[in-house]
Design a protein around this motif. Structure first.
Motif, PDB file in Angstrom:
ATOM      1  N   PRO A 212      18.378  -6.675 -12.778  1.00  0.00           N
ATOM      2  CA  PRO A 212      19.037  -7.673 -11.955  1.00  0.00           C
ATOM      3  C   PRO A 212      20.414  -7.522 -11.431  1.00  0.00           C
ATOM      4  CG  PRO A 212      17.980  -8.635 -14.031  1.00  0.00           C
ATOM      5  CD  PRO A 212      18.156  -7.189 -14.003  1.00  0.00           C
ATOM      6  N   THR A 213      20.846  -7.385 -10.182  1.00  0.00           N
ATOM      7  CA  THR A 213      21.749  -6.828  -9.523  1.00  0.00           C
ATOM      8  C   THR A 213      22.314  -8.008  -8.418  1.00  0.00           C
ATOM      9  OG1 THR A 213      21.087  -4.786  -9.762  1.00  0.00           O
ATOM     10  CG2 THR A 213      23.025  -5.021  -8.116  1.00  0.00           C
ATOM     11  N   ALA A 214      23.573  -8.249  -8.494  1.00  0.00           N
ATOM     12  CA  ALA A 214      24.087  -9.235  -7.537  1.00  0.00           C
ATOM     13  C   ALA A 214      24.414  -8.808  -6.237  1.00  0.00           C
ATOM     14  CB  ALA A 214      25.279  -9.677  -7.930  1.00  0.00           C
ATOM     15  N   ALA A 215      24.366  -9.135  -5.033  1.00  0.00           N
ATOM     16  CA  ALA A 215      24.707  -8.516  -3.676  1.00  0.00           C
ATOM     17  C   ALA A 215      26.342  -8.259  -3.625  1.00  0.00           C
ATOM     18  CB  ALA A 215      24.165  -9.228  -2.535  1.00  0.00           C
ATOM     19  N   PHE A 216      26.596  -7.533  -2.732  1.00  0.00           N
ATOM     20  CA  PHE A 216      27.998  -7.154  -2.802  1.00  0.00           C
ATOM     21  C   PHE A 216      28.708  -8.533  -2.120  1.00  0.00           C
ATOM     22  CE2 PHE A 216      26.377  -2.708  -2.715  1.00  0.00           C
ATOM     23  CZ  PHE A 216      27.065  -2.387  -3.365  1.00  0.00           C
ATOM     24  N   VAL A 217      29.914  -8.506  -2.582  1.00  0.00           N
ATOM     25  CA  VAL A 217      30.806  -9.565  -1.893  1.00  0.00           C
ATOM     26  C   VAL A 217      32.349  -8.643  -1.630  1.00  0.00           C
ATOM     27  CG1 VAL A 217      30.116 -11.528  -3.261  1.00  0.00           C
ATOM     28  CG2 VAL A 217      31.879 -10.003  -4.158  1.00  0.00           C
ATOM     29  N   ASN A 218      33.043  -9.241  -0.436  1.00  0.00           N
ATOM     30  CA  ASN A 218      34.020  -8.663  -0.116  1.00  0.00           C
ATOM     31  C   ASN A 218      35.239  -8.787  -1.031  1.00  0.00           C
ATOM     32  OD1 ASN A 218      32.993  -7.573   2.531  1.00  0.00           O
ATOM     33  ND2 ASN A 218      33.414  -9.824   3.327  1.00  0.00           N
ATOM     34  N   PHE A 219      36.137  -7.741  -1.249  1.00  0.00           N
ATOM     35  CA  PHE A 219      37.032  -7.737  -2.276  1.00  0.00           C
ATOM     36  C   PHE A 219      38.307  -6.892  -1.699  1.00  0.00           C
ATOM     37  CE2 PHE A 219      38.738  -6.388  -6.215  1.00  0.00           C
ATOM     38  CZ  PHE A 219      38.955  -7.524  -7.220  1.00  0.00           C
ATOM     39  N   ARG A 220      39.214  -7.722  -1.419  1.00  0.00           N
ATOM     40  CA  ARG A 220      40.513  -7.097  -0.950  1.00  0.00           C
ATOM     41  C   ARG A 220      41.538  -6.891  -1.813  1.00  0.00           C
ATOM     42  NH1 ARG A 220      40.801 -10.694   4.706  1.00  0.00           N
ATOM     43  NH2 ARG A 220      38.529 -10.861   4.937  1.00  0.00           N
ATOM     44  N   LEU A 221      42.374  -5.695  -1.605  1.00  0.00           N
ATOM     45  CA  LEU A 221      43.389  -5.646  -2.411  1.00  0.00           C
ATOM     46  C   LEU A 221      44.585  -5.867  -1.403  1.00  0.00           C
ATOM     47  CD1 LEU A 221      42.750  -2.744  -4.715  1.00  0.00           C
ATOM     48  CD2 LEU A 221      42.423  -5.192  -5.187  1.00  0.00           C
ATOM     49  N   VAL A 222      45.717  -6.639  -1.560  1.00  0.00           N
ATOM     50  CA  VAL A 222      46.456  -7.136  -0.449  1.00  0.00           C
ATOM     51  C   VAL A 222      47.839  -6.700  -0.856  1.00  0.00           C
ATOM     52  CG1 VAL A 222      47.111  -8.794   1.254  1.00  0.00           C
ATOM     53  CG2 VAL A 222      44.684  -8.665   0.366  1.00  0.00           C
ATOM     54  N   GLN A 223      48.537  -5.891  -0.011  1.00  0.00           N
ATOM     55  CA  GLN A 223      49.985  -5.796  -0.021  1.00  0.00           C
ATOM     56  C   GLN A 223      50.663  -7.225   0.177  1.00  0.00           C
ATOM     57  OE1 GLN A 223      51.755  -3.773  -1.335  1.00  0.00           O
ATOM     58  NE2 GLN A 223      51.056  -1.438  -0.688  1.00  0.00           N
ATOM     59  N   PRO A 224      51.923  -7.629  -0.392  1.00  0.00           N
ATOM     60  CA  PRO A 224      52.779  -8.844  -0.156  1.00  0.00           C
ATOM     61  C   PRO A 224      53.239  -8.530   1.423  1.00  0.00           C
ATOM     62  CG  PRO A 224      53.316  -7.981  -2.123  1.00  0.00           C
ATOM     63  CD  PRO A 224      52.534  -6.935  -1.841  1.00  0.00           C
ATOM     64  N   VAL A 225      53.551  -9.698   1.981  1.00  0.00           N
ATOM     65  CA  VAL A 225      53.963  -9.584   3.525  1.00  0.00           C
ATOM     66  C   VAL A 225      55.038  -8.540   3.704  1.00  0.00           C
ATOM     67  CG1 VAL A 225      53.075 -11.716   3.984  1.00  0.00           C
ATOM     68  CG2 VAL A 225      55.610 -11.597   3.175  1.00  0.00           C
ATOM     69  N   GLU A 226      56.030  -8.558   2.580  1.00  0.00           N
ATOM     70  CA  GLU A 226      57.073  -7.538   2.719  1.00  0.00           C
ATOM     71  C   GLU A 226      57.455  -7.190   1.103  1.00  0.00           C
ATOM     72  OE1 GLU A 226      60.959 -10.764   3.112  1.00  0.00           O
ATOM     73  OE2 GLU A 226      59.678 -10.201   4.882  1.00  0.00           O
ATOM     74  N   PRO A 227      58.200  -6.165   1.102  1.00  0.00           N
ATOM     75  CA  PRO A 227      58.601  -5.823  -0.355  1.00  0.00           C
ATOM     76  C   PRO A 227      59.236  -6.797  -1.042  1.00  0.00           C
ATOM     77  CG  PRO A 227      59.298  -3.810   1.238  1.00  0.00           C
ATOM     78  CD  PRO A 227      58.703  -5.182   2.003  1.00  0.00           C
TER      79      PRO A 227
END
Length: 404
Positions: A212-227
């Protein structure tokens, strides 16, 4: 309450068993600062549905192997990491709490063994029934490499609380878009141990064809808007954690002496259309000590609060909304300082055994409902609110200090 509908897009069926990741289409983790102790966390909910005519057994030993695919379509190689103790700050749980927990677990085992011959860590899923598992993930830096660790088991209700914990680790990640799914291995399968032993040398897509396997979902790694910013922006929606005062004094060790903690979130709509958000039990706090260890978190409910239209504000283009959940620091018996943060649904989050020192805190906006039923106090009627923004977005951490 509705999550995504079961269809060919979000689940696979093997022998009548469905595996689904209960997540909205938008899941984003803020990339923490590259320094010791900085960490970003997320909780993933996995649902198993038995669509066969016979019951089957599940166990806390069942394993969920994550498959992570980058934007080039390449399946990333992960490795199993075993921790002898769960790397949360167990020292934050008092010795008395530990003994109470162990005693409760022992009592539960004795009672269940008299009623059922199977291990208390196992249970039956009847035809047409579902079971939910909670898997946690964390993102951090190590030797200048960005690492994502995803738990392979549900630790939340495991009676063997102090046994080793296993994670699947992906090293050297980059900011950007990924796809994530989980493959389910059932302990009661005859090939359970052999397949897990070979997991690192067998391609995950081949394994998924027989489990049994789930389908893919979108998964993001996001940088802060500025340092060093305390905000991230996803699809034109900006999430920022707010903490005006970064140095707080612990309250006196007297009853009813409490210190208000100003802690909130600001959501800005930078899209061209109005967007509605939910503040009804959707803002989840996570506290980290100076050593990078997560603090023990509890959720308690003191009553039931009806959903009101004011819990779901509409934000116009270019405007923002701020939300400050009622947060208190106070002393409790057994020499513990407590941080309590209201959840908005009549419940609250508790962080125990705090002391003077440096901490980092983050919020996760976690809403999986596009529609909510709200109550009108004047008319005493209910109606539906639609078009609520769905997503799981973690803010960057903000650092603060507790002084005596």
């Amino acid at each position: 309450m509705t999550y995504r509908e079961l269809n060919d897009r979000n689940y696979f069926e093997v022998n009548g068993t469905h595996l689904e990741i209960m997540l909205p289409d938008t899941v984003a983790l803020a990339i923490p600062e590259n320094k010791s102790g900085a960490i970003s966390t997320v909780e993933l909910v996995i649902q198993i549905t038995n669509n066969t005519s016979e019951q089957f057994s599940m166990s806390f030993d069942d394993t969920f192997i994550p498959e992570l695919v980058n934007s080039d379509g390449q399946t990333l190689q992960g490795i199993i990491v075993i921790y002898e103790q769960e790397p949360t700050n167990q020292s934050n749980i008092s010795q008395q709490h530990n003994w109470r927990f162990k005693l409760r677990c022992l009592f539960s085992k004795l009672v269940n063994r008299r009623k059922h011959p199977i291990n208390v860590n196992s249970w039956l899923i009847h035809p047409g029934s579902k079971s939910v598992s909670h898997l946690n993930g964390r993102l951090f830096w190590q030797n200048d490499l960005l690492i994502l660790e995803l738990s392979t088991k549900d630790f939340s209700l495991d009676f063997e609380y102090f046994r080793p914990k296993t994670y699947y680790s992906f090293n050297g990640l980059q900011p950007g878009n990924y796809q994530l799914r989980f493959i389910y291995f059932n302990k009661f399968s005859s090939s359970y141990n052999n397949e897990l032993d070979a997991i690192e040398v067998t391609k995950l897509p081949q394994i998924a064809s027989s489990h049994p396997t789930a389908a893919f979902v979108n998964f993001r790694l996001v940088q802060p808007v500025e340092p060093k910013s305390s905000a991230v922006e996803v699809d034109g929606i900006r999430f920022e954690i707010l903490m005006p005062e970064k140095i707080l004094r612990l309250p006196e060790k007297k009853r009813d002496i409490k210190t208000r903690m100003e802690l909130g979130i600001c959501i800005t709509n930078n899209t061209p259309t109005p967007v509605r958000f939910s503040f009804f039990a959707t803002i989840i706090p996570q506290l980290v000590g100076a050593d990078g260890q997560l603090h023990f978190q509890g959720y308690y409910r003191r009553g039931t609060k009806r959903r009101l239209e004011s819990d779901f504000p509409l934000v116009m283009p270019g405007e923002n909304i701020t939300f400050f959940p009622y947060s208190l620091l106070y002393w409790q018996k057994r020499n513990q300082f407590i941080l309590r943060i209201e959840a908005g649904d009549g419940g609250y989050y508790i962080f125990k055994a705090l002391k003077a020192g440096v901490y980092q805190i983050q919020f996760t906006y976690n809403n999986k409902e596009a529609i909510a039923e709200v109550y009108h106090r004047k008319t005493m009627n209910t109606n539906l609110i639609e078009g609520i923004w769905m997503g799981i977005i973690s803010t960057p951490q903000v650092e603060f200090r507790l002084d005596r």
